[in-house]
Design an enzyme around this catalytic site. Structure first.
Site, PDB file in Angstrom:
ATOM      1  N   LYS A 107      -3.528  -7.244  -6.950  1.00  0.00           N
ATOM      2  CA  LYS A 107      -4.378  -7.282  -5.654  1.00  0.00           C
ATOM      3  C   LYS A 107      -3.984  -9.164  -5.624  1.00  0.00           C
ATOM      4  O   LYS A 107      -4.391  -9.976  -6.116  1.00  0.00           O
ATOM      5  CB  LYS A 107      -5.573  -7.252  -5.506  1.00  0.00           C
ATOM      6  CG  LYS A 107      -5.919  -7.935  -4.219  1.00  0.00           C
ATOM      7  CD  LYS A 107      -7.013  -6.339  -4.092  1.00  0.00           C
ATOM      8  CE  LYS A 107      -7.126  -6.710  -2.337  1.00  0.00           C
ATOM      9  NZ  LYS A 107      -7.787  -5.101  -1.656  1.00  0.00           N
ATOM     10  N   GLY A 160      -6.304  -9.037   1.195  1.00  0.00           N
ATOM     11  CA  GLY A 160      -4.692  -8.917   0.511  1.00  0.00           C
ATOM     12  C   GLY A 160      -4.532  -7.415   0.326  1.00  0.00           C
ATOM     13  O   GLY A 160      -4.407  -6.968   0.243  1.00  0.00           O
ATOM     14  N   SER A 161      -3.398  -8.021   0.000  1.00  0.00           N
ATOM     15  CA  SER A 161      -2.147  -7.044  -0.557  1.00  0.00           C
ATOM     16  C   SER A 161      -2.477  -6.473  -1.759  1.00  0.00           C
ATOM     17  O   SER A 161      -2.202  -7.937  -2.982  1.00  0.00           O
ATOM     18  CB  SER A 161      -0.782  -7.598   0.049  1.00  0.00           C
ATOM     19  OG  SER A 161      -1.018  -7.508   1.287  1.00  0.00           O
ATOM     20  N   GLY A 213      -0.722  -0.837  -1.579  1.00  0.00           N
ATOM     21  CA  GLY A 213      -2.145  -1.115  -0.051  1.00  0.00           C
ATOM     22  C   GLY A 213      -2.042  -1.867   0.208  1.00  0.00           C
ATOM     23  O   GLY A 213      -1.460  -3.509  -0.191  1.00  0.00           O
ATOM     24  N   GLY A 231      -5.415  -4.919   2.668  1.00  0.00           N
ATOM     25  CA  GLY A 231      -7.201  -4.729   2.794  1.00  0.00           C
ATOM     26  C   GLY A 231      -7.476  -5.496   3.438  1.00  0.00           C
ATOM     27  O   GLY A 231      -6.363  -6.401   4.161  1.00  0.00           O
ATOM     28  N   ASP A 245     -16.070  -3.517   2.677  1.00  0.00           N
ATOM     29  CA  ASP A 245     -15.231  -2.669   3.102  1.00  0.00           C
ATOM     30  C   ASP A 245     -14.675  -1.869   2.621  1.00  0.00           C
ATOM     31  O   ASP A 245     -13.498  -1.612   2.225  1.00  0.00           O
ATOM     32  CB  ASP A 245     -13.870  -4.071   2.338  1.00  0.00           C
ATOM     33  CG  ASP A 245     -12.961  -3.863   3.480  1.00  0.00           C
ATOM     34  OD1 ASP A 245     -12.643  -3.081   4.974  1.00  0.00           O
ATOM     35  OD2 ASP A 245     -11.184  -4.329   2.997  1.00  0.00           O
TER      36      ASP A 245
END
Ligand SMILES: *[C@@H]1O[C@H](CO)[C@@H](O)[C@H](O)[C@H]1NC(C)=O
Ligand SMILES: *[C@@H]1O[C@H](CO)[C@@H](O)[C@H](O)[C@H]1NC(C)=O
Ligand SMILES: *[C@@H]1O[C@H](CO)[C@@H](O)[C@H](O)[C@H]1NC(C)=O
Ligand SMILES: *[C@@H]1O[C@H](CO)[C@@H](O)[C@H](O)[C@H]1NC(C)=O
Ligand SMILES: *[C@@H]1O[C@H](CO)[C@@H](O)[C@H](O)[C@H]1NC(C)=O
Ligand SMILES: *[C@@H]1O[C@H](CO)[C@@H](O)[C@H](O)[C@H]1NC(C)=O
Ligand SMILES: *[C@@H]1O[C@H](CO)[C@@H](O)[C@H](O)[C@H]1NC(C)=O
Ligand SMILES: *[C@@H]1O[C@H](CO)[C@@H](O)[C@H](O)[C@H]1NC(C)=O
Length: 793
Positions: free
Chosen positions: A520, A504-505, A499, A501, A616
């Site tokens: 993350k 970051g990944s 995933g 956002g 977010d």
């Protein structure tokens, strides 16, 4: 820049769902016995004031800040904010030096004058009237100071609303006089202690648009023309539930005025020292000024905001910095909030070919370039060296540009931009080793940089070494401090991405004891190690059934990661949007997911010791455990990576996503921004598809608008908007609640949205939600969306 979490302090407490209306504690406001009028022959001395009947406004003499000068003015009484908010100044050009024997006097002939200590008139309204016995000067509840005949009050002899200073309050007219071709100007103060006219002014033009002008000559912002409902380029400034704007034009004049619908609110709009126009709103409940509009959005876009040779930092906080080799011209003005003095050279130029150039990357070039017809960077440089008043050059694919005289409006950008060469005396180059954005173009300096780089690399390597010998499970609070190597191994060198956002990944990993984890990698971290550890530890303390639990983190060198439990059912988007028909989430599960998410967010908003605005919320950040219990991920991160985040927000500006409109309008971000995002997501839970669809012909189709039209305008059954894959299998009552609350959540005005706690109660059926209003604003968003795509493709 707006920092989510801190903004929570400014939360607007306001509720519109009428069954939930909380009655604000209605303390008797003011018991001020002071008069609101002065009659002919009377005067107001230094220590006297008059107060409007309702108690909002006060007229008297005041002394701004530490100034030694005194002025007559009108201000909001201290009920609004800690310090007094001056909205009008009479003698802004003619200060009073000795207050003790000065006075404001209403003469029998109808003239209103300020007399200084030698009883000389230093300011006067120049008005005349024969009605001496019935003359009165009254401070109205609208903040207008009116000189009139008591017996015939509708005839105004003089009023302060015709002589605005820097502030426009509801009821006052901003006018353009067609006969004299002059406009009433709002002019900023010179600085926070000097109300005399400053550099920035706002006025209505003959073409019925607002413009902001620098030094009475250079326009740098326009509102666009009045289109019947609002100004074309300021959609925020339309008549909506809070404000009622109206524009009037006849053969003599045109003017715009505004009112507040709610009698308990107060508003003011001023031309700020920064050169921005700012509008503030104060609510009965909080009695505190909240910024609701700011134009231009960034002060960096104010003409010559940082002054000559100043550089506006558009990456972080819009602060002004001097170019390297320059120093502030007037630090004391800077302290008073006026950076426009700019900077001056530390060392004068030699004015010979010996001068050097400093390279500045990612810059927005100054205004007024002079093109030069030379064909290489080297020739461009010597063209500049040849003329002592040339201060900078740039060579790009268009060719060579030179700048003579003051360099104005330079901006530091995040990426892109130009490589600008600034001319400095040779001694400035050798003495420059500190700032990173200014790179001297000399071999010695490059060598220095390389040595430094080498040292940094060695340091990073040593850090890595240090990490590898440490025990992997150093415990910090309840959190595990992982080493980079641990996480690299666990995630097979960050190979399986699950995933990503705004922050970051996310990578899947497995610990030696077979526990599955999600790692993350945070990008754009703005904090040092100590602060990061303390923030993460705080976030780690937050625990709730609907929030992802943090397991640990990694903080090595510049590597920042957080680790949480791996969620077997991944994130909500994978189920909503990419499902095969056999795997459709049932309505019942969807509804439970919606309630769970709302509870998690409500907990962040209301129950944590430090309020947390998530910033977010979107399906990608909702993780589902084995039982499909939703867990909100990434909370608290906005605070950790705010710099990166504000960049993300900037690039998303104006697009329909999950971002509340206040992100782009300069309004304080409150928890209601999360409510908006939740509402957008709830629509997607109902429909099982993304809200925005782009058809091949470039038209945008927006589910919330479509659904609202169908159900509210056309009166179709709510089942008609349900995800067709569910084939009508849904509890109609739940669906109705979900639809209504989603509509309320995405109201444009943050104050109209329910709180997250109320959302939970409505979804659980404990509170009733009224039918929502029609969203004309959403339609305009869709239309804007079309234009954006048109421009970007
Ligand atoms: C206000 O000023 C007047 C005249 O300067 C003086 O006589 C009076 O004592 C002052 N009152 C107060 C409360 O300071
Ligand atoms: C009062 O105002 C007059 C006229 O502006 C000026 O000449 C005089 O110097 C002022 N007196 C004081 C004490 O400021
Ligand atoms: C009153 O008249 C004087 C002299 O003409 C002028 O300087 C001043 O600006 C006028 N005052 C106002 C409030 O218009
Ligand atoms: C503003 O304009 C005036 C006259 O046009 C000029 O004398 C003054 O220097 C300008 N101010 C600044 C800060 O440039
Ligand atoms: C908006 O303001 C105007 C005055 O400019 C007034 O006539 C009108 O009734 C107001 N509208 C509402 C809905 O209050
Ligand atoms: C415009 O001004 C003229 C002359 O002062 C006046 O007679 C007329 O009524 C004014 N028109 C409006 C619409 O106010
Ligand atoms: C330097 O450039 C300025 C601005 O273009 C020009 O006015 C001036 O004459 C030039 N001086 C010399 C010595 O070329
Ligand atoms: C080159 O720089 C000039 C001066 O800033 C600018 O006007 C022009 O757009 C730039 N050209 C390109 C291709 O970036």
């Amino acid at each position: 820049m707006s920092l989510c979490v801190e903004m929570r302090d400014k939360l607007l407490f306001f509720f519109v769902l009428s069954p939930l209306l909380l009655i604000f504690s209605s303390k008797a406001l003011h018991c001020n016995a002071a008069a609101d009028t002065i009659s002919a022959g009377q005067s107001l001395t230094a220590n006297q004031t008059i107060v409007s009947k309702g108690g909002d406004f006060e007229l008297g003499f005041f002394t701004p800040g530490k100034s030694l000068k005194h002025y007559l003015g009108i201000w909001y009484t201290k009920t609004y904010g800690q310090s007094r908010t001056v909205i009008w100044v009479a003698n802004r050009d003619e200060p009073i030096i000795d207050l003790s024997s000065s006075e404001l006097k209403l003469l029998e002939n109808g003239n209103l004058v300020i007399l200084n200590e030698s009883k000389a008139s230093i300011w006067s309204t120049n008005s005349t009237s024969t009605a001496s016995n019935s003359l009165e000067l009254i401070l109205g509840d609208d903040g207008n100071l009116v000189l009139r005949n008591r017996l015939n009050p509708s005839v105004v002899i003089w009023q302060s609303f015709d002589h605005l200073t820097d502030t426009w309050i509801p009821g006052a007219k901003l006018k353009y006089d067609k006969r004299s071709k002059r406009a009433v100007k709002l002019i900023s103060w010179k600085n926070s202690e000097d109300p005399s006219p400053g550099l920035f002014s706002l006025e209505l033009t003959s073409d019925s648009e607002f413009v902001i002008i620098w030094n009475r000559s250079r326009q740098y912002w326009t509102s666009g023309v009045w289109d019947g409902q609002g100004f074309s380029l300021v959609p925020e400034m339309k008549s909506r539930s809070t404000f009622n704007y109206s524009f009037t034009s006849n053969e003599n004049e045109s003017y715009i005025t505004y009112y507040l619908y709610d009698k308990n609110m107060r508003a003011r709009l001023k031309v700020d020292l920064s050169g921005q126009v700012k509008q503030f709103l104060s609510l009965e409940a909080t009695k505190e000024w909240n910024l609701v509009l700011s134009k231009p959005l960034s002060p960096c876009n104010v003409y010559t905001y940082c002054g000559p040779f100043g550089c506006c930092n558009n990456v972080e906080d819009s602060s002004c910095q001097c170019l390297q080799g320059f120093k502030e011209k007037s630090p004391q003005d800077l302290n008073l909030g006026d950076p426009s003095g700019g900077c001056v050279r530390k060392t004068p130029l030699l004015c010979r070919k010996k001068d050097k150039f400093l390279l500045m990357s990612s810059m927005k070039a100054p205004v007024n370039p002079v093109p030069s017809a030379v064909d290489s960077s080297a020739n461009c440089q010597s063209a500049c060296l040849n003329n002592c008043s040339c201060n900078a050059y740039l060579y790009n694919s268009t060719g060579c540009s030179l700048w003579y005289g003051d360099l104005l409006n330079i901006q530091q950008l995040d990426n892109g931009g130009d490589e600008l060469y600034i001319r400095v005396a040779p001694s400035e180059v050798s003495s420059s080793k500190k700032e990173s954005i200014y790179r001297p173009v000399t071999l010695g300096a490059i060598a220095g940089t390389l040595v430094l780089l080498g040292l940094v690399l060695v340091a990073i390597w040593l850090w890595g070494k240090r990490g590898s010998v440490e025990t992997p499970n150093a415990v910090e609070g309840s959190l595990v401090a992982f080493t980079y190597r641990d996480l690299k191994n666990a995630s097979k060198n960050f190979s399986e991405i699950v995933g990503s956002g705004a922050f970051g990944s996310v990578f899947k990993g497995i610990l030696p004891d077979s526990t599955l984890i999600a790692v993350k990698k945070l990008e754009g971290i703005s904090q040092g190690e100590k602060q990061f550890r303390s923030e993460v530890s705080t976030i780690g303390l937050i625990q709730h059934a609907n929030l992802v639990r943090l397991r640990g983190f990694c903080c090595e060198g510049n590597k920042r990661m957080i680790v949480y439990d791996f969620m077997p059912n991944r994130s909500l988007n994978t189920h909503l949007f990419h499902q095969k028909d056999s795997n459709v989430l049932s309505w019942n599960i969807r509804y439970q997911i919606a309630i769970g998410i709302a509870r998690g967010i409500a907990y962040l908003h209301d129950e944590c010791r430090d309020y947390i605005i998530h910033c977010d919320i979107k399906p990608e950040n909702i993780l589902l455990d084995a039982d499909f219990t939703p867990k909100v991920a990434d909370f608290g991160l906005a605070k950790l990576v705010c710099r990166e985040f504000s960049r993300v927000v900037t690039t998303m500006r104006g697009t329909i996503g999950y971002m509340a409109p206040e992100w782009s309008s300069g309004v304080a971000i409150t928890t209601k921004a999360d409510v908006y995002s939740f509402g957008m997501m709830l629509f997607e839970i109902i429909s099982g598809r993304r809200n925005l669809k782009q058809s091949k012909d470039g038209k945008a189709w927006f589910f919330p608008t479509w659904a609202a039209n169908k159900v509210i305008s056309e009166g179709q059954p709510v089942l008609s908007i349900l995800d067709s894959k569910l084939e009508g299998n849904a509890d109609v009552e739940e669906l109705t609640r979900a639809f209504r609350v989603a509509c309320w959540c995405i109201q444009e005005e943050a104050v109209q949205r329910p709180s997250m706690g109320q959302v939970v109660q409505i979804l659980k059926g404990l509170l009733e939600a009224n039918p929502p209003p029609i969203q004309s604003y959403l339609q305009s968003l869709v239309e804007n969306e079309k234009t954006e795509n048109f421009f970007s493709e």
